[in-house]
Design an enzyme around this catalytic site. Structure first.
Site, PDB file in Angstrom:
ATOM      1  N   GLU A  14       0.829  -1.207   0.000  1.00  0.00           N
ATOM      2  CA  GLU A  14       0.000   0.000   0.000  1.00  0.00           C
ATOM      3  C   GLU A  14       0.865   1.260   0.000  1.00  0.00           C
ATOM      4  O   GLU A  14       1.998   1.246   0.481  1.00  0.00           O
ATOM      5  CB  GLU A  14      -0.940   0.061   1.214  1.00  0.00           C
ATOM      6  CG  GLU A  14      -2.153  -0.837   1.130  1.00  0.00           C
ATOM      7  CD  GLU A  14      -1.976  -2.117   1.907  1.00  0.00           C
ATOM      8  OE1 GLU A  14      -2.825  -3.023   1.770  1.00  0.00           O
ATOM      9  OE2 GLU A  14      -0.988  -2.219   2.652  1.00  0.00           O
ATOM     10  N   THR A  15       0.275   2.329  -0.526  1.00  0.00           N
ATOM     11  CA  THR A  15       0.818   3.678  -0.454  1.00  0.00           C
ATOM     12  C   THR A  15      -0.308   4.592   0.002  1.00  0.00           C
ATOM     13  O   THR A  15      -1.454   4.430  -0.429  1.00  0.00           O
ATOM     14  CB  THR A  15       1.338   4.140  -1.826  1.00  0.00           C
ATOM     15  OG1 THR A  15       2.412   3.280  -2.239  1.00  0.00           O
ATOM     16  CG2 THR A  15       1.839   5.574  -1.794  1.00  0.00           C
TER      17      THR A  15
END
Length: 305
Positions: free
Chosen positions: A47-48
């Site tokens: 994830e970002t």
């Protein structure tokens, strides 16, 4: 040329280069959704996060979470890591940073407590934004084929393989030994078959396997696979850890319980993560789930736009 700053951290660890990597864009104003997705794909972490001003000024920020392929409504390690980053700033969108933060996310409001030791930010404790929900059962054979293990190694004494969520759905299955867990190897073609059969997981079919310690059933080893989301294996999955903690608490015969669970993940990848889960159950209903974890800084820099 315009740029946007980023920070990367390792989450659910106090040691650099283990745990689960996360990229945080502390000020994502001006970025389109398409740009956010391209940046998340470029980092290729599980994830970002992209931090934006909140819709409600009483809250701290709006946090958008992207995997390499899609935006998702909630996830555990992105919230812990983002809180770790923001907690070290003097202000967030013009407001001073306190010990309590509130993130607006698609799954709901995420309440955060910034953790400190000797005035230094070390991590965060977050409250899952949604109540426990359960989905349909999943065939043992399908789980086994997804990760190429013997179906007989799937334990059903506590529950059959099933979906559960406290903000993001996962498929869960308990295995009977660490040896079986170590043998798991994802087969993307079978994951695609599972995703076509089960529509609850919007990012494909994310499978969380776990083993409970015989000495302490609240010490759990786990692995999570999501090859259809370009995450062959995740070193730490807080949203899944919160969901399995809530589900196991719901299965207890006691009407009231307060559980503290430790989940180790990423060991087989060489990126050991330690996830703390606290679950409260009152009158037979799981009413709150908390995740706790440490984080450490790894990189900072700029993205050219």
């Amino acid at each position: 040329m315009n740029t946007v700053a980023y920070v990367t951290v390792d989450v659910f660890t106090s040691e650099r280069f283990v745990g689960n990597p996360l990229a945080v864009i502390p000020n994502a104003r001006g970025l389109s959704s398409d740009a956010m997705q391209k940046i998340a794909t470029e980092f290729n972490y599980s994830e970002t996060t992209f931090v934006l001003p909140p819709d409600n000024p009483d809250h701290t920020a709006r946090v958008r979470i992207f995997t390499p392929t899609a935006e998702i409504p909630f996830a555990g390690h992105p919230n812990v890591g983002t809180a770790f980053v923001l907690g070290q700033q003097r202000e967030i969108f013009g407001k001073p940073v306190g010990e309590r933060l509130t993130f607006e996310e698609d799954a709901g409001l995420v309440e955060v407590t910034v953790l400190r030791e000797d005035a230094q930010v070390t991590g965060a404790r977050i409250r899952a934004p949604a109540k426990l929900t359960l989905g349909e059962a999943i065939a043992d054979d399908l789980i086994a084929r997804c990760v190429q293990i013997d179906p007989q190694s799937i334990r059903r004494s506590s529950h059959a393989p099933t979906f559960a969520s406290v903000g993001l759905p996962f498929a869960f299955a308990e295995l009977d030994s660490l040896e079986a867990l170590a043998k798991a190897k994802p087969n993307a073609a079978v994951f695609a078959e599972a995703a076509a059969r089960h529509k609850e997981d919007k990012t494909g079919f994310s499978l969380f396997l776990y083993v409970r310690s015989s000495e302490n059933p609240w010490h759990i080893r786990a692995r999570m696979f999501a090859p259809l989301d370009n995450v062959m294996e995740d070193p730490a999955t807080g949203s899944a850890s919160a969901a399995i903690g809530a589900y196991l608490a719901s299965l207890l015969p006691q009407q009231d319980a307060e559980l503290k669970i430790t989940i180790e993940q990423g060991v087989e990848m060489g990126r050991r993560s330690v996830i703390g889960v606290e679950v409260g159950k009152i009158a037979g209903v799981v009413n709150e789930v908390f995740l706790t974890g440490s984080s450490v800084h790894i990189m900072r820099g700029e993205i050219l736009l």
